[in-house]
Design an enzyme around this catalytic site. Structure first.
Site, PDB file in Angstrom:
ATOM      1  N   GLU A  84      -4.066 -29.138  28.201  1.00 21.97           N
ATOM      2  CA  GLU A  84      -2.844 -29.389  28.413  1.00 21.97           C
ATOM      3  C   GLU A  84      -2.634 -30.618  29.005  1.00 21.97           C
ATOM      4  O   GLU A  84      -1.835 -30.793  30.018  1.00 21.97           O
ATOM      5  CB  GLU A  84      -2.405 -28.494  29.469  1.00 21.97           C
ATOM      6  CG  GLU A  84      -2.359 -26.924  28.904  1.00 21.97           C
ATOM      7  CD  GLU A  84      -1.826 -25.860  29.775  1.00 21.97           C
ATOM      8  OE1 GLU A  84      -1.499 -26.049  30.947  1.00 21.97           O
ATOM      9  OE2 GLU A  84      -1.512 -24.965  29.362  1.00 21.97           O
ATOM     10  N   GLU A  92      -3.345 -20.694  24.136  1.00 20.46           N
ATOM     11  CA  GLU A  92      -3.047 -20.074  25.040  1.00 20.46           C
ATOM     12  C   GLU A  92      -1.693 -19.552  24.971  1.00 20.46           C
ATOM     13  O   GLU A  92      -0.946 -20.367  24.320  1.00 20.46           O
ATOM     14  CB  GLU A  92      -3.155 -20.894  26.423  1.00 20.46           C
ATOM     15  CG  GLU A  92      -4.587 -21.028  27.041  1.00 20.46           C
ATOM     16  CD  GLU A  92      -4.261 -21.859  28.264  1.00 20.46           C
ATOM     17  OE1 GLU A  92      -3.173 -21.701  29.100  1.00 20.46           O
ATOM     18  OE2 GLU A  92      -5.243 -22.613  28.695  1.00 20.46           O
TER      19      GLU A  92
END
Length: 522
Positions: free
Chosen positions: A195, A339
């Protein structure tokens, strides 16, 4: 995990549901996770024989936190570390994404392991525990993806070199991991950094950008890191996540400048790959690049503009097309949705999750994914299992199940010294092994082996002795009649070549004893 404005939390969640018996036959794929090393072919991931492989996995986190090993090793029985892996596989998850941070590679013996549940892990280091998980998962036919989740255990940062951790140090850690698993085909990929995202306000941003050039261009950093890994381990998939915003400054839009902002400028942290067509990642070894996106529901952050759209959820495919889906649809590269998750407390999130699964598609030609998470202690999503690390959240699992492709266990020889039926030609044998015991019960595994001829299906029967009662079974279909237990193969593990084997497992009350097994083949 994370969001545009929301960082990952780890408060315990409370889930409901009962454990599932095993993966549905409709999700079966004969290839499982394939054989040998994986590589890419257009938008597909393929194995060493060129067969299409779809990774349908789960995240099991903890190695990136202060414990520096898998969460849930503190759980009580029956949730041993092996039972949890058995459980994942039985539900249909064929891959585990393992978040880690650099300090876990060199850390000493871990703490927080339940000495009663996992005595075989006492005194081990994080890497020794990871090795055991890799070996056990590999024997079940599962694959492992390593995910550099944070620079340090202190937390997530916008840049891969945050918290005073240099890019060179990160590369050194990755090379250590690549060398360590260089000859182990269970570990198939490196998710380079979790991320990367914007920080600050455009035009004075200080976070990660894509294609902006300079030291904060994540696309260029991914090339450097990925090529360094490939110089050591050329067989790995290099998995590159997106950023959050497409602004070259690495910042978020200025909402106070009285200028309209494009609602599609920013997505989830790691979820914006809209610039990858114009600025693709270039690796030295062809057919190794996999792009990865993160995608979350309202329980993580409820202010994404697409959640407010009057056409929700029909508007979602266009959103996903923009941020990352085009890479798959245009055959540019495979996409792994690394995710995605939700508590499902908001009814809109069930609509979101159903739409996302349908978008990724069914069967081996669909997009690969790893759901967030196995762990129940992800504060804004919860997990597939509840706080006992065993009870399944059926609301989530029922949505995911039709899209899962279960792993196929590697053929193994029968265990010597166990009670085994004869193996005449054209039939099968069944071997019982007690895997674990706990107060009031035990965990068992039955290995089914074909004889000198291939078989299409199998049925194992045995008498339940001394008040035994099977509470949970995976990788087979259980029926009981009086004191007789019968387990039939599923669509994905019934066909065995001559001499090949598979296994099913179960938890039961009572004492294991030495059951007399009978195996019938068709």
């Amino acid at each position: 995990m994370g969001g545009i404005l929301a960082a990952a939390a780890v408060a315990a969640g409370t889930l409901v549901g009962a454990a599932a018996a095993g993966p549905p036959a409709v999700a079966a794929a004969a290839a499982g996770t394939g054989t040998g090393w994986l590589h890419t072919n257009g938008s597909k991931i393929v194995d060493s024989a060129g067969a299409t492989v779809r990774l349908t996995g789960i995240n099991w986190f903890g190695m990136e936190t202060g414990t520096q090993t898998f969460d849930g090793l503190w759980a009580g029985k029956p949730a041993t570390w092996t039972q949890q892996l058995d459980h994942m596989a039985s539900l249909g998850y064929n891959t585990i994404r393992v978040p880690y941070t650099g300090s876990a590679i060199t850390a000493g013996a871990v703490s927080g392991v339940n000495t009663d549940t996992n005595p075989d892990l006492i005194g081990l280091t994080p890497m020794q525990i990871l090795d055991k998980v890799v070996d056990y998962a590999g024997n079940k036919g599962m694959r492992i993806i390593l995910d550099r989740h944070r620079p340090t255990i202190a937390g997530q940062t916008p840049l891969w070199n945050g918290n005073s951790v240099s890019e060179a140090s990160m590369i050194a850690d990755w090379k250590t991991m690549a060398n360590h698993y260089k000859n182990n085909t269970t570990v198939v990929g490196a998710d380079l950094f979790n991320e990367p995202h914007a920080e600050g306000t455009d035009p004075n941003g200080t976070g990660a950008n894509w294609g902006g050039g300079g030291a904060r261009d994540w696309r260029l950093a991914a090339e450097r890191i990925g090529n360094a890994i490939l110089s050591v381990q050329p067989n790995w998939l290099i998995i590159v996540e997106g950023v959050s915003c497409d602004l070259p400054s690495g910042g978020s839009p200025d909402t106070w400048d009285n200028k309209p902002d494009d609602p599609m400028t920013c997505g989830w942290w790691g979820g914006n790959l809209s610039m990858a067509r114009e600025f693709p990642v270039r690796l030295d070894v062809p057919n190794r690049l996999v792009y990865s996106a993160h995608e979350y529901g309202i329980s993580v952050y409820d202010r994404q503009p697409w959640f407010k759209d009057a056409n929700f959820p029909a508007n979602l495919p266009a959103v996903w097309d923009h941020f990352w889906g085009y890479l798959h649809k245009e055959n540019i590269a495979p996409v792994l949705v690394g995710e995605f998750g939700s508590t499902l407390r908001d009814p809109m999130d069930a609509q979101w999750l159903k739409a996302l699964m349908a978008y990724m598609g069914k069967g081996p030609d669909g997009m690969s994914f790893t759901y967030w998470s196995w762990n129940p202690n992800s504060g804004d999503t919860g997990g597939i299992v509840s706080d006992d690390w065993n009870t399944v959240n059926e609301a989530k699992q029922s949505i995911l199940s039709p899209y899962l492709i279960p792993p196929i266990a590697r053929p193994t020889p029968s265990t010597s010294g166990s009670n085994t039926t004869p193996t005449p030609s054209g039939t099968c044998s069944a071997t019982f092994t007690q895997v674990n015991s706990f107060e009031g019960g035990f965990q068992g595994e039955v290995t089914v082996k074909a004889g000198t001829s291939a078989i299409k299906s199998w049925t194992v029967t045995w008498p339940l002795d001394g008040g035994q009662s099977i509470s949970q079974l995976w990788n087979g279909t259980l029926t009981t009649s009086g004191t007789q237990a019968t387990v039939k193969s599923l669509a994905w593990n019934g066909a065995l070549k001559a001499g090949a084997s598979t296994a099913f497992g179960f938890s039961a009350s009572g004492t294991a004893g030495t059951p007399v097994l009978a195996c019938a083949a068709a």
